[in-house]
Design a protein around this motif. Sequence first.
Motif, PDB file in Angstrom:
ATOM      1  N   ARG A  98     -36.130 -57.826   5.771  1.00 54.96           N
ATOM      2  CA  ARG A  98     -35.670 -56.664   6.665  1.00 54.96           C
ATOM      3  C   ARG A  98     -36.780 -55.689   6.596  1.00 54.96           C
ATOM      4  N   PRO A  99     -37.116 -54.818   7.516  1.00 54.54           N
ATOM      5  CA  PRO A  99     -37.910 -53.452   7.435  1.00 54.54           C
ATOM      6  C   PRO A  99     -38.022 -53.043   6.027  1.00 54.54           C
ATOM      7  N   LEU A 100     -38.947 -52.644   5.439  1.00 55.22           N
ATOM      8  CA  LEU A 100     -39.051 -51.812   4.168  1.00 55.22           C
ATOM      9  C   LEU A 100     -39.560 -50.210   4.282  1.00 55.22           C
ATOM     10  N   SER A 101     -40.546 -50.205   5.004  1.00 52.27           N
ATOM     11  CA  SER A 101     -41.402 -49.050   5.104  1.00 52.27           C
ATOM     12  C   SER A 101     -40.948 -48.090   6.328  1.00 52.27           C
ATOM     13  N   ARG A 102     -40.578 -46.857   6.143  1.00 50.68           N
ATOM     14  CA  ARG A 102     -40.094 -45.996   7.254  1.00 50.68           C
ATOM     15  C   ARG A 102     -40.726 -46.020   8.350  1.00 50.68           C
ATOM     16  N   TRP A 103     -40.202 -45.763   9.546  1.00 49.07           N
ATOM     17  CA  TRP A 103     -40.734 -45.458  10.741  1.00 49.07           C
ATOM     18  C   TRP A 103     -41.653 -46.356  11.349  1.00 49.07           C
ATOM     19  N   ARG A 104     -41.451 -47.709  10.994  1.00 53.73           N
ATOM     20  CA  ARG A 104     -41.964 -48.999  11.625  1.00 53.73           C
ATOM     21  C   ARG A 104     -40.807 -49.741  12.267  1.00 53.73           C
TER      22      ARG A 104
END
Length: 466
Positions: A317-323
């Motif tokens: 799942r997405p880990l880094s913010r705002w992507r």
Amino acid sequence: MIPTTLGAVAGITGGRLHGCSTSEAEAITVDGPVVTDSREAAPGSLYIARVGESADGHQFVPAAAKGGAVAAITTREVDGLPAVVVEDEQAAFVALARHLVDSRPDLTVIGITGSSGKTSTKDLLGAVLGADGETVAPVGSYNSEVGVPLTVCRITPATRHLVVEMGARGIGHIEYLTRIAPPRIGIVLNVGHAHVGEFGSLEAVGRAKSELPAALPPEGVAVLNADDPVVAGMAARTRAHVVLVGESEGATVRATDITLDEAGRASFTVTAPFGTAHVALGLVGRHHVGNALAVIAAADAAGMDLDRVVTALAAARPLSRWRMEVTRREDGVTVVNDAYNANPDSMSAALRSVAGMATQGRRWAVLGAMLELGDDAPVLHAQVGAEVAELGFDELLVVGEDALPLADGARGAGVEGLHVRTVPDADAAEGLLREELDAQDVVLLKSSRDAGLRWLGDAISQEARA
């Protein structure tokens, strides 16, 4: 960090001790995080007192000590912590990081570069390799001369894989980073317009990105995008074994039968010399197919079997913010916050991703300026605006004066049904969105980081319309 005495740090960096004797330095062990921000210091930390344009890190040595740091690297004598005093703190930082890598000859180092998609791909690769053993990957977008050694210094005696994101703002930058953490596997995702204003041309961007495959050893593996002619051409610049990934027939690791579900998540069949499998991604956006192919190839080169890779990809799942950060509000509005940064290629990928999401409401594109594009900026903005129209969006909200060519391009496309508006800033955009978003609407926010749309995305994600 791999436990290292302060005396050893002095020897590695060529510095001299301050605030402790030689015998005392041998009794001080750095085994916590290496930090350049005193607020991030923890028990066992080594604090690097960097001198920047707006702050002198030496002023924060006492704060680092309060946070738990046991020592510092400085360029002058400062009280508050035992220290290694060096002439150049960056050179010392690099020397320490390289020593740690060299102390682990069994460590697999994977470098990633590209004009867009680096952070999403390193997150995906970190999740996959994490299923195989302890893996260290960058936090956020730590891809610079500071971010790379910070990442390297997080390895421990148990770390099996090290993923290093490598960014560049000029020729020689990536080559410099490969000397800090020499990769055995290198991934080049694409060559696009990001920072072309600084490089001067797409050709120069390509030369900079090619420094990664050029640095690989003969026993290494270069994972190159077969669908990007510039990247595929980098095969001639490497001594390593080349694996081409993509959708074209020339790809060694190839995706076919690509489909998107209602949420915009991709599934596909991967065919490679090491097997064939069905892959279902948990990430939103068709562009993640290419990222996933690069991960599959790199994971194979790192020794993972295809079945384990496919299982890990499905769980990622997405880990880094705002992507491509997707939030579904209680009132039914879906907010896609992809506003960490932007260039024409990443804008196109985000727009196509949202265009592929099923909705019974309106599709909104809330777009700000793309920076660092040089003299071609107006034309490139207009092209993105035209794409908004051609993809069938219902609403285009252009934020800021520098982004106005987006509106011109959308209006000039001659596509009916698109409502184009402009506002001066993110505050004005927030007021309009709070007033007009309806249940089932999908809204994409995308811009370069200085436009403030990240925070706008956070704000409208958290509050539903009354």
